[in-house]
Design an enzyme around this catalytic site. Structure first.
Site, short mmCIF file in Angstrom:
data_model
loop_
_atom_site.label_atom_id
_atom_site.label_comp_id
_atom_site.label_asym_id
_atom_site.label_seq_id
_atom_site.Cartn_x
_atom_site.Cartn_y
_atom_site.Cartn_z
N TYR A 66 -15.66 -16.56 74.87
CA TYR A 66 -16.80 -16.44 73.95
C TYR A 66 -16.54 -15.33 72.93
CZ TYR A 66 -21.01 -14.46 72.04
OH TYR A 66 -21.91 -13.91 71.15
N SER A 104 -20.36 -9.88 67.15
CA SER A 104 -20.79 -9.18 68.36
C SER A 104 -19.94 -7.94 68.59
CB SER A 104 -20.62 -10.16 69.53
OG SER A 104 -20.68 -9.48 70.75
N LYS A 106 -15.72 -15.01 68.45
CA LYS A 106 -16.29 -14.12 67.42
C LYS A 106 -15.16 -13.43 66.65
CE LYS A 106 -20.45 -15.19 68.30
NZ LYS A 106 -21.16 -16.06 67.34
P1 NAD Z 1 -29.22 -19.00 71.17
O1 NAD Z 1 -28.45 -19.81 72.13
O2 NAD Z 1 -30.66 -18.71 71.48
O3 NAD Z 1 -29.16 -19.68 69.72
C1 NAD Z 1 -28.04 -20.42 69.28
C2 NAD Z 1 -28.54 -21.76 68.75
O4 NAD Z 1 -27.40 -22.53 68.33
C3 NAD Z 1 -29.28 -22.57 69.82
O5 NAD Z 1 -30.57 -22.93 69.33
C4 NAD Z 1 -28.39 -23.80 70.02
O6 NAD Z 1 -29.15 -24.97 70.30
C5 NAD Z 1 -27.66 -23.88 68.68
N1 NAD Z 1 -26.36 -24.57 68.75
C6 NAD Z 1 -25.33 -24.35 69.61
N2 NAD Z 1 -24.33 -25.22 69.38
C7 NAD Z 1 -24.72 -25.98 68.32
C8 NAD Z 1 -24.12 -27.06 67.63
N3 NAD Z 1 -22.93 -27.55 67.97
N4 NAD Z 1 -24.79 -27.61 66.58
C9 NAD Z 1 -26.02 -27.16 66.23
N5 NAD Z 1 -26.65 -26.14 66.87
C10 NAD Z 1 -26.00 -25.56 67.91
O7 NAD Z 1 -28.42 -17.64 70.92
P2 NAD Z 1 -28.87 -16.30 70.22
O8 NAD Z 1 -29.01 -15.25 71.26
O9 NAD Z 1 -29.99 -16.55 69.29
O10 NAD Z 1 -27.55 -15.97 69.41
C11 NAD Z 1 -27.40 -16.32 68.06
C12 NAD Z 1 -26.02 -15.94 67.59
O11 NAD Z 1 -25.83 -14.54 67.78
C13 NAD Z 1 -24.89 -16.60 68.36
O12 NAD Z 1 -23.85 -16.89 67.45
C14 NAD Z 1 -24.46 -15.55 69.35
O13 NAD Z 1 -23.14 -15.69 69.72
C15 NAD Z 1 -24.65 -14.30 68.53
N6 NAD Z 1 -24.83 -13.09 69.34
C16 NAD Z 1 -25.84 -13.07 70.28
C17 NAD Z 1 -26.02 -11.94 71.06
C18 NAD Z 1 -27.08 -11.89 72.14
O14 NAD Z 1 -27.02 -11.03 73.01
N7 NAD Z 1 -28.09 -12.77 72.11
C19 NAD Z 1 -25.19 -10.82 70.87
C20 NAD Z 1 -24.20 -10.87 69.90
C21 NAD Z 1 -24.04 -12.02 69.13
C1 WQD Z 2 -26.45 -4.89 79.95
C2 WQD Z 2 -26.25 -3.86 81.06
C3 WQD Z 2 -24.89 -4.65 82.89
C4 WQD Z 2 -27.62 -7.73 84.28
C5 WQD Z 2 -23.62 -9.16 76.75
C6 WQD Z 2 -22.37 -9.79 76.19
C7 WQD Z 2 -22.14 -9.34 74.79
C8 WQD Z 2 -23.37 -9.61 73.93
C9 WQD Z 2 -24.62 -9.07 74.54
C10 WQD Z 2 -23.11 -11.73 72.80
C11 WQD Z 2 -24.83 -3.83 81.60
C12 WQD Z 2 -26.31 -4.37 83.35
C13 WQD Z 2 -27.07 -6.69 83.57
C14 WQD Z 2 -28.00 -7.49 85.65
C15 WQD Z 2 -27.26 -5.22 85.44
N1 WQD Z 2 -23.60 -11.01 73.76
N2 WQD Z 2 -26.88 -5.46 84.13
N3 WQD Z 2 -27.80 -6.25 86.15
O1 WQD Z 2 -22.97 -7.30 79.21
O2 WQD Z 2 -23.72 -5.47 77.62
O3 WQD Z 2 -23.46 -7.76 76.76
O4 WQD Z 2 -24.73 -9.52 75.91
O5 WQD Z 2 -22.30 -11.45 71.98
O6 WQD Z 2 -21.03 -10.02 74.30
O7 WQD Z 2 -21.28 -9.40 77.01
O8 WQD Z 2 -25.33 -7.27 78.26
O9 WQD Z 2 -27.58 -7.63 79.19
O10 WQD Z 2 -25.58 -8.59 80.41
O11 WQD Z 2 -25.94 -6.13 80.41
O12 WQD Z 2 -27.10 -4.13 85.96
O13 WQD Z 2 -28.48 -8.40 86.33
O14 WQD Z 2 -27.07 -4.23 82.18
O15 WQD Z 2 -23.97 -4.25 83.86
O16 WQD Z 2 -24.52 -2.51 81.90
P1 WQD Z 2 -23.77 -6.89 78.05
P2 WQD Z 2 -26.15 -7.49 79.58
#
Ligand code: NAD
Ligand code: WQD
Length: 341
Positions: A152, A127, A156
Protein backbone atom coordinates in the site's frame (compact mmCIF):
# COMPACT_ATOMS: atom_id res chain seq x y z
CA UNK A 1 -19.62 30.33 -13.82
CA UNK A 2 -18.64 28.08 -10.92
CA UNK A 3 -15.30 26.31 -11.12
CA UNK A 4 -15.81 22.54 -11.35
CA UNK A 5 -13.67 20.08 -9.43
CA UNK A 6 -13.55 16.30 -9.81
CA UNK A 7 -13.15 14.38 -6.53
CA UNK A 8 -12.24 10.72 -7.05
CA UNK A 9 -13.01 8.59 -4.00
CA UNK A 10 -15.30 11.41 -2.88
CA UNK A 11 -17.76 9.21 -0.98
CA UNK A 12 -14.87 7.91 1.18
CA UNK A 13 -13.77 9.17 4.58
CA UNK A 14 -11.44 12.03 3.61
CA UNK A 15 -13.02 12.65 0.18
CA UNK A 16 -16.48 13.31 1.65
CA UNK A 17 -15.15 15.86 4.15
CA UNK A 18 -13.20 17.50 1.34
CA UNK A 19 -16.28 17.63 -0.90
CA UNK A 20 -18.06 19.57 1.87
CA UNK A 21 -15.21 22.08 2.12
CA UNK A 22 -15.10 22.64 -1.66
CA UNK A 23 -18.88 23.09 -1.82
CA UNK A 24 -18.64 25.56 1.07
CA UNK A 25 -16.10 27.49 -1.01
CA UNK A 26 -18.66 27.72 -3.83
CA UNK A 27 -17.15 25.16 -6.22
CA UNK A 28 -19.14 22.68 -8.27
CA UNK A 29 -18.18 19.21 -7.05
CA UNK A 30 -18.32 16.05 -9.16
CA UNK A 31 -17.71 12.86 -7.19
CA UNK A 32 -16.59 9.67 -8.90
CA UNK A 33 -16.35 6.50 -6.82
CA UNK A 34 -17.11 2.81 -7.29
CA UNK A 35 -18.37 2.50 -3.68
CA UNK A 36 -15.93 -0.35 -3.02
CA UNK A 37 -15.23 1.15 0.42
CA UNK A 38 -18.00 3.67 0.92
CA UNK A 39 -21.75 4.02 0.89
CA UNK A 40 -24.07 5.92 -1.41
CA UNK A 41 -25.83 7.46 1.64
CA UNK A 42 -22.78 9.73 2.03
CA UNK A 43 -24.20 11.83 -0.81
CA UNK A 44 -27.34 12.63 1.22
CA UNK A 45 -25.17 13.44 4.20
CA UNK A 46 -23.09 15.87 2.15
CA UNK A 47 -26.32 17.45 0.94
CA UNK A 48 -27.74 17.75 4.43
CA UNK A 49 -24.58 19.57 5.58
CA UNK A 50 -24.18 21.85 2.54
CA UNK A 51 -27.68 22.06 1.01
CA UNK A 52 -26.05 21.07 -2.26
CA UNK A 53 -26.30 17.68 -3.96
CA UNK A 54 -22.95 16.93 -5.60
CA UNK A 55 -22.99 15.25 -9.00
CA UNK A 56 -22.08 11.57 -8.56
CA UNK A 57 -20.96 8.88 -10.99
CA UNK A 58 -20.38 5.26 -9.98
CA UNK A 59 -17.33 4.24 -12.00
CA UNK A 60 -14.42 1.91 -11.41
CA UNK A 61 -11.50 4.17 -12.25
CA UNK A 62 -9.35 1.20 -13.22
CA UNK A 63 -11.71 0.82 -16.19
CA UNK A 64 -9.97 2.88 -18.83
CA UNK A 65 -12.89 3.17 -21.21
CA UNK A 66 -15.43 4.21 -18.58
CA UNK A 67 -12.95 6.59 -16.98
CA UNK A 68 -12.28 8.24 -20.33
CA UNK A 69 -15.96 8.76 -21.05
CA UNK A 70 -16.44 10.15 -17.54
CA UNK A 71 -13.69 12.70 -18.15
CA UNK A 72 -15.11 13.52 -21.58
CA UNK A 73 -18.38 14.46 -19.83
CA UNK A 74 -16.52 16.61 -17.31
CA UNK A 75 -13.70 18.00 -19.41
CA UNK A 76 -14.64 21.52 -18.28
CA UNK A 77 -13.31 20.67 -14.79
CA UNK A 78 -10.47 22.84 -13.55
CA UNK A 79 -8.83 20.13 -11.48
CA UNK A 80 -8.86 16.70 -9.90
CA UNK A 81 -8.44 15.67 -6.26
CA UNK A 82 -7.43 12.02 -6.41
CA UNK A 83 -8.45 10.16 -3.25
CA UNK A 84 -9.58 6.90 -4.84
CA UNK A 85 -7.41 4.02 -3.66
CA UNK A 86 -7.41 0.93 -1.48
CA UNK A 87 -5.85 1.86 1.86
CA UNK A 88 -5.60 -1.09 4.25
CA UNK A 89 -1.93 -1.59 5.06
CA UNK A 90 -2.20 -5.18 6.35
CA UNK A 91 -4.48 -6.30 3.52
CA UNK A 92 -2.00 -4.91 0.99
CA UNK A 93 0.67 -7.25 2.34
CA UNK A 94 -1.66 -10.19 1.65
CA UNK A 95 -2.95 -8.86 -1.68
CA UNK A 96 -0.10 -6.88 -3.21
CA UNK A 97 -1.17 -7.26 -6.82
CA UNK A 98 -4.69 -5.98 -6.10
CA UNK A 99 -3.24 -2.93 -4.39
CA UNK A 100 -0.73 -2.14 -7.14
CA UNK A 101 -3.39 -2.80 -9.77
CA UNK A 102 -6.06 -0.62 -8.17
CA UNK A 103 -4.05 2.30 -6.85
CA UNK A 104 -1.67 2.68 -9.77
CA UNK A 105 -4.19 2.09 -12.56
CA UNK A 106 -6.53 4.67 -11.02
CA UNK A 107 -3.73 7.22 -11.02
CA UNK A 108 -2.54 6.38 -14.53
CA UNK A 109 -6.06 6.49 -15.98
CA UNK A 110 -6.86 9.75 -14.23
CA UNK A 111 -3.63 11.39 -15.40
CA UNK A 112 -4.06 10.07 -18.93
CA UNK A 113 -7.50 11.65 -19.07
CA UNK A 114 -6.24 14.90 -17.55
CA UNK A 115 -3.61 15.00 -20.28
CA UNK A 116 -6.09 14.18 -23.03
CA UNK A 117 -8.73 16.70 -21.93
CA UNK A 118 -6.20 19.32 -20.82
CA UNK A 119 -7.20 19.42 -17.17
CA UNK A 120 -4.12 20.92 -15.59
CA UNK A 121 -4.36 20.71 -11.80
CA UNK A 122 -3.99 17.60 -9.66
CA UNK A 123 -3.95 17.08 -5.91
CA UNK A 124 -2.74 13.61 -4.85
CA UNK A 125 -3.43 11.83 -1.53
CA UNK A 126 -0.07 10.66 -0.31
CA UNK A 127 0.99 9.45 3.09
CA UNK A 128 3.69 9.79 5.72
CA UNK A 129 4.34 6.12 5.03
CA UNK A 130 6.67 7.24 2.20
CA UNK A 131 9.23 8.19 4.87
CA UNK A 132 9.57 4.55 5.94
CA UNK A 133 11.49 4.21 9.21
CA UNK A 134 12.78 7.79 9.60
CA UNK A 135 16.29 8.71 10.73
CA UNK A 136 15.45 12.04 12.35
CA UNK A 137 12.60 14.33 13.37
CA UNK A 138 10.60 16.31 12.65
CA UNK A 139 10.08 15.04 9.11
CA UNK A 140 10.33 17.74 6.48
CA UNK A 141 9.38 17.31 2.84
CA UNK A 142 13.11 17.06 2.13
CA UNK A 143 13.61 14.17 4.53
CA UNK A 144 14.73 11.06 2.73
CA UNK A 145 11.92 8.84 1.48
CA UNK A 146 12.44 5.10 1.78
CA UNK A 147 10.75 2.07 0.41
CA UNK A 148 7.58 1.83 2.52
CA UNK A 149 7.05 -1.30 4.56
CA UNK A 150 3.84 -2.29 2.74
CA UNK A 151 2.68 -2.58 -0.87
CA UNK A 152 0.00 0.00 0.00
CA UNK A 153 2.67 2.47 1.08
CA UNK A 154 4.69 1.69 -2.00
CA UNK A 155 1.74 2.63 -4.24
CA UNK A 156 1.97 6.10 -2.69
CA UNK A 157 5.71 6.35 -3.26
CA UNK A 158 5.42 5.12 -6.85
CA UNK A 159 2.41 7.41 -7.37
CA UNK A 160 4.49 10.43 -6.39
CA UNK A 161 7.26 9.34 -8.76
CA UNK A 162 4.80 8.95 -11.66
CA UNK A 163 3.42 12.44 -11.03
CA UNK A 164 6.89 13.95 -10.69
CA UNK A 165 8.09 12.44 -13.98
CA UNK A 166 4.97 13.57 -15.81
CA UNK A 167 5.14 17.09 -14.37
CA UNK A 168 8.62 17.50 -15.88
CA UNK A 169 7.35 17.15 -19.43
CA UNK A 170 3.61 17.88 -19.49
CA UNK A 171 2.72 21.36 -20.66
CA UNK A 172 1.07 23.53 -17.97
CA UNK A 173 0.43 20.49 -15.77
CA UNK A 174 0.77 21.18 -12.05
CA UNK A 175 0.39 18.82 -9.13
CA UNK A 176 0.56 18.87 -5.37
CA UNK A 177 1.07 15.78 -3.26
CA UNK A 178 -0.21 16.00 0.30
CA UNK A 179 1.47 13.59 2.68
CA UNK A 180 -1.09 12.95 5.38
CA UNK A 181 0.08 11.86 8.80
CA UNK A 182 -2.70 10.22 10.91
CA UNK A 183 -6.14 11.53 9.91
CA UNK A 184 -8.82 11.02 12.57
CA UNK A 185 -11.97 12.82 13.72
CA UNK A 186 -15.28 13.49 12.06
CA UNK A 187 -17.50 16.31 10.83
CA UNK A 188 -18.99 18.46 13.61
CA UNK A 189 -22.52 17.64 12.36
CA UNK A 190 -21.98 13.98 13.29
CA UNK A 191 -23.10 13.12 9.73
CA UNK A 192 -19.73 12.24 8.19
CA UNK A 193 -16.88 10.15 9.53
CA UNK A 194 -14.88 7.01 9.10
CA UNK A 195 -16.67 3.67 8.61
CA UNK A 196 -14.10 0.89 8.53
CA UNK A 197 -15.26 -2.48 7.27
CA UNK A 198 -14.69 -5.41 9.65
CA UNK A 199 -12.34 -5.12 12.59
CA UNK A 200 -10.63 -1.71 12.48
CA UNK A 201 -6.86 -1.65 12.06
CA UNK A 202 -6.54 1.97 13.05
CA UNK A 203 -6.48 3.28 16.59
CA UNK A 204 -9.34 5.79 16.63
CA UNK A 205 -12.16 3.60 15.25
CA UNK A 206 -10.96 0.77 17.49
CA UNK A 207 -11.29 3.07 20.50
CA UNK A 208 -14.79 4.28 19.59
CA UNK A 209 -16.03 0.76 18.81
CA UNK A 210 -14.62 -0.51 22.11
CA UNK A 211 -16.29 2.26 24.09
CA UNK A 212 -19.55 1.46 22.33
CA UNK A 213 -19.22 -2.19 23.37
CA UNK A 214 -18.67 -3.58 19.86
CA UNK A 215 -15.14 -4.67 20.84
CA UNK A 216 -14.13 -6.06 24.20
CA UNK A 217 -10.95 -4.07 24.71
CA UNK A 218 -8.33 -2.06 22.89
CA UNK A 219 -4.99 -3.78 22.66
CA UNK A 220 -2.20 -1.23 22.86
CA UNK A 221 0.64 -2.36 20.64
CA UNK A 222 3.80 -1.94 22.71
CA UNK A 223 4.55 -0.28 26.05
CA UNK A 224 8.33 -0.39 25.83
CA UNK A 225 9.02 2.22 23.16
CA UNK A 226 11.58 4.86 23.98
CA UNK A 227 8.88 7.51 24.43
CA UNK A 228 7.54 9.48 27.37
CA UNK A 229 5.06 6.76 28.43
CA UNK A 230 6.38 3.78 26.45
CA UNK A 231 3.62 3.87 23.80
CA UNK A 232 4.15 4.88 20.17
CA UNK A 233 3.81 8.46 19.04
CA UNK A 234 1.90 9.76 16.01
CA UNK A 235 0.89 13.07 14.52
CA UNK A 236 -2.93 12.96 14.50
CA UNK A 237 -4.66 15.44 12.21
CA UNK A 238 -8.37 16.30 12.25
CA UNK A 239 -10.02 15.27 8.98
CA UNK A 240 -11.72 18.67 8.63
CA UNK A 241 -8.38 20.50 8.87
CA UNK A 242 -7.00 17.99 6.38
CA UNK A 243 -9.93 18.63 4.02
CA UNK A 244 -9.26 22.37 4.19
CA UNK A 245 -5.63 21.75 3.20
CA UNK A 246 -6.94 20.37 -0.12
CA UNK A 247 -8.91 23.54 -0.77
CA UNK A 248 -5.85 25.69 -0.05
CA UNK A 249 -3.62 23.51 -2.22
CA UNK A 250 -6.12 23.72 -5.05
CA UNK A 251 -6.36 27.50 -4.71
CA UNK A 252 -2.56 27.69 -4.89
CA UNK A 253 -2.66 25.89 -8.23
CA UNK A 254 -5.54 27.97 -9.56
CA UNK A 255 -3.81 31.22 -8.62
CA UNK A 256 -0.59 30.04 -10.25
CA UNK A 257 1.27 30.40 -6.99
CA UNK A 258 3.03 27.04 -7.12
CA UNK A 259 6.81 27.40 -7.22
CA UNK A 260 7.34 24.13 -9.05
CA UNK A 261 5.20 21.94 -11.28
CA UNK A 262 5.20 19.28 -8.60
CA UNK A 263 5.12 20.25 -4.95
CA UNK A 264 4.89 18.18 -1.79
CA UNK A 265 3.45 19.19 1.58
CA UNK A 266 3.32 17.36 4.89
CA UNK A 267 -0.14 17.58 6.43
CA UNK A 268 -0.10 16.99 10.18
CA UNK A 269 -0.17 19.23 13.24
CA UNK A 270 3.52 18.88 14.01
CA UNK A 271 2.64 17.57 17.48
CA UNK A 272 3.28 13.98 18.47
CA UNK A 273 0.81 12.24 20.79
CA UNK A 274 1.23 8.81 22.34
CA UNK A 275 -1.45 6.12 22.31
CA UNK A 276 -2.06 6.84 26.00
CA UNK A 277 -2.46 10.56 25.23
CA UNK A 278 -5.20 9.70 22.73
CA UNK A 279 -6.95 7.46 25.25
CA UNK A 280 -6.72 10.14 27.97
CA UNK A 281 -8.20 12.72 25.60
CA UNK A 282 -10.97 10.33 24.59
CA UNK A 283 -11.89 9.53 28.19
CA UNK A 284 -11.85 13.21 29.12
CA UNK A 285 -13.95 14.52 26.22
CA UNK A 286 -16.49 11.70 26.16
CA UNK A 287 -16.66 10.72 29.84
CA UNK A 288 -16.35 7.09 28.70
CA UNK A 289 -14.05 4.61 30.42
CA UNK A 290 -12.07 2.60 27.91
CA UNK A 291 -11.07 -1.04 28.44
CA UNK A 292 -7.52 -1.60 27.29
CA UNK A 293 -4.52 -3.82 27.84
CA UNK A 294 -0.96 -3.89 26.59
CA UNK A 295 0.32 -6.42 24.07
CA UNK A 296 3.50 -6.78 22.00
CA UNK A 297 4.50 -4.20 19.43
CA UNK A 298 2.75 -4.52 16.06
CA UNK A 299 5.15 -5.60 13.37
CA UNK A 300 6.07 -2.80 10.99
CA UNK A 301 5.10 0.02 13.40
CA UNK A 302 7.56 2.87 13.79
CA UNK A 303 8.04 4.15 17.35
CA UNK A 304 7.61 7.84 16.54
CA UNK A 305 6.22 9.75 13.56
CA UNK A 306 5.47 13.46 13.41
CA UNK A 307 5.70 16.14 10.80
CA UNK A 308 7.28 19.47 10.31
CA UNK A 309 4.36 21.46 8.95
CA UNK A 310 6.36 24.64 8.40
CA UNK A 311 6.18 24.40 4.61
CA UNK A 312 2.39 23.97 4.51
CA UNK A 313 1.98 26.87 6.93
CA UNK A 314 4.30 29.17 4.99
CA UNK A 315 3.41 28.27 1.42
CA UNK A 316 -0.23 27.21 1.64
CA UNK A 317 -1.12 29.50 4.53
CA UNK A 318 -2.69 26.43 6.12
CA UNK A 319 -2.87 26.15 9.89
CA UNK A 320 -4.61 23.24 11.54
CA UNK A 321 -7.03 24.61 14.13
CA UNK A 322 -8.64 21.57 15.70
CA UNK A 323 -7.12 19.91 18.76
CA UNK A 324 -6.70 16.30 19.83
CA UNK A 325 -9.75 16.79 22.06
CA UNK A 326 -11.77 17.94 19.02
CA UNK A 327 -10.60 14.81 17.19
CA UNK A 328 -11.52 12.30 19.90
CA UNK A 329 -14.83 14.02 20.74
CA UNK A 330 -16.03 14.24 17.12
CA UNK A 331 -14.98 10.62 16.45
CA UNK A 332 -17.13 9.51 19.36
CA UNK A 333 -20.13 11.66 18.34
CA UNK A 334 -19.96 10.16 14.84
CA UNK A 335 -19.74 6.61 16.21
CA UNK A 336 -22.71 7.15 18.52
CA UNK A 337 -24.86 8.90 15.92
CA UNK A 338 -24.28 6.36 13.18
CA UNK A 339 -25.02 3.41 15.48
CA UNK A 340 -27.88 4.79 17.50
CA UNK A 341 -29.88 6.89 15.04
P1 NAD B 1 -11.59 5.53 1.86
O1 NAD B 1 -11.45 4.09 1.59
O2 NAD B 1 -12.63 5.96 2.86
O3 NAD B 1 -11.88 6.32 0.49
C1 NAD B 1 -11.34 5.89 -0.75
C2 NAD B 1 -12.49 5.83 -1.75
O4 NAD B 1 -11.97 5.36 -3.00
C3 NAD B 1 -13.60 4.86 -1.32
O5 NAD B 1 -14.85 5.55 -1.31
C4 NAD B 1 -13.56 3.77 -2.39
O6 NAD B 1 -14.86 3.26 -2.68
C5 NAD B 1 -12.95 4.52 -3.58
N1 NAD B 1 -12.27 3.64 -4.54
C6 NAD B 1 -11.33 2.69 -4.31
N2 NAD B 1 -10.98 2.07 -5.45
C7 NAD B 1 -11.69 2.68 -6.44
C8 NAD B 1 -11.78 2.47 -7.84
N3 NAD B 1 -11.07 1.52 -8.46
N4 NAD B 1 -12.60 3.28 -8.57
C9 NAD B 1 -13.35 4.23 -7.96
N5 NAD B 1 -13.32 4.46 -6.62
C10 NAD B 1 -12.50 3.68 -5.87
O7 NAD B 1 -10.16 6.10 2.27
P2 NAD B 1 -9.75 7.48 2.93
O8 NAD B 1 -9.32 7.23 4.32
O9 NAD B 1 -10.78 8.50 2.67
O10 NAD B 1 -8.44 7.78 2.09
C11 NAD B 1 -8.47 8.62 0.96
C12 NAD B 1 -7.09 8.67 0.35
O11 NAD B 1 -6.16 9.14 1.31
C13 NAD B 1 -6.56 7.32 -0.11
O12 NAD B 1 -5.83 7.51 -1.30
C14 NAD B 1 -5.65 6.89 1.02
O13 NAD B 1 -4.66 6.05 0.59
C15 NAD B 1 -5.08 8.23 1.43
N6 NAD B 1 -4.58 8.25 2.81
C16 NAD B 1 -5.43 7.89 3.83
C17 NAD B 1 -4.98 7.90 5.14
C18 NAD B 1 -5.87 7.47 6.28
O14 NAD B 1 -5.37 7.18 7.35
N7 NAD B 1 -7.20 7.43 6.10
C19 NAD B 1 -3.66 8.29 5.41
C20 NAD B 1 -2.83 8.67 4.36
C21 NAD B 1 -3.31 8.65 3.06
C1 WQD C 1 -1.71 4.51 15.47
C2 WQD C 1 -1.01 4.07 16.75
C3 WQD C 1 -0.39 1.74 16.77
C4 WQD C 1 -4.43 0.14 16.73
C5 WQD C 1 -1.65 3.89 9.46
C6 WQD C 1 -0.95 3.57 8.17
C7 WQD C 1 -0.45 4.80 7.50
C8 WQD C 1 -1.59 5.80 7.31
C9 WQD C 1 -2.34 6.05 8.59
C10 WQD C 1 -2.52 5.55 5.11
C11 WQD C 1 0.17 3.13 16.50
C12 WQD C 1 -1.43 2.03 17.84
C13 WQD C 1 -3.37 1.00 16.76
C14 WQD C 1 -4.67 -0.68 17.89
C15 WQD C 1 -2.77 0.32 18.97
N1 WQD C 1 -2.55 5.34 6.38
N2 WQD C 1 -2.54 1.10 17.84
N3 WQD C 1 -3.82 -0.55 18.94
O1 WQD C 1 -0.16 2.63 11.93
O2 WQD C 1 0.31 5.06 12.49
O3 WQD C 1 -0.73 4.51 10.33
O4 WQD C 1 -2.74 4.79 9.18
O5 WQD C 1 -1.67 6.04 4.45
O6 WQD C 1 0.10 4.44 6.28
O7 WQD C 1 0.14 2.70 8.46
O8 WQD C 1 -2.06 4.26 12.37
O9 WQD C 1 -4.15 4.18 13.65
O10 WQD C 1 -3.09 2.01 12.92
O11 WQD C 1 -2.00 3.35 14.70
O12 WQD C 1 -2.05 0.39 19.94
O13 WQD C 1 -5.60 -1.49 17.91
O14 WQD C 1 -1.94 3.31 17.53
O15 WQD C 1 0.56 0.83 17.24
O16 WQD C 1 1.15 3.44 17.43
P1 WQD C 1 -0.55 4.04 11.83
P2 WQD C 1 -2.91 3.42 13.38
Amino acid sequence: MKSKIIITGGTGYIGSHTAVEFINEGLEVVIVDNLSNSDISVLDRIQSITDVAPTFENIDLTDRVKTTSFFERHKDASGVINFAAFKAVGESVQLPLQYYHNNLNILLNVMDCMDRFEIRNLIFSSSATVYGLPDSFPLTENSKTKKPTSPYGNTKKIGEEVIEDFSKVAKNFKAISLRYFNPIGAHSSGDLGETPTGVPNNLMPFITQTALGKREELKIFGKDYDTIDGTAIRDYIHVVDLAKAHVMAFQRLMKNEAKENFEIFNIGTGIGYSVLDVIASFEKTTKQKLNYSFVDRRSGDVPVLYASTAKAKKELGWNPKLTLDDMTKSSWEWEVKKNIL
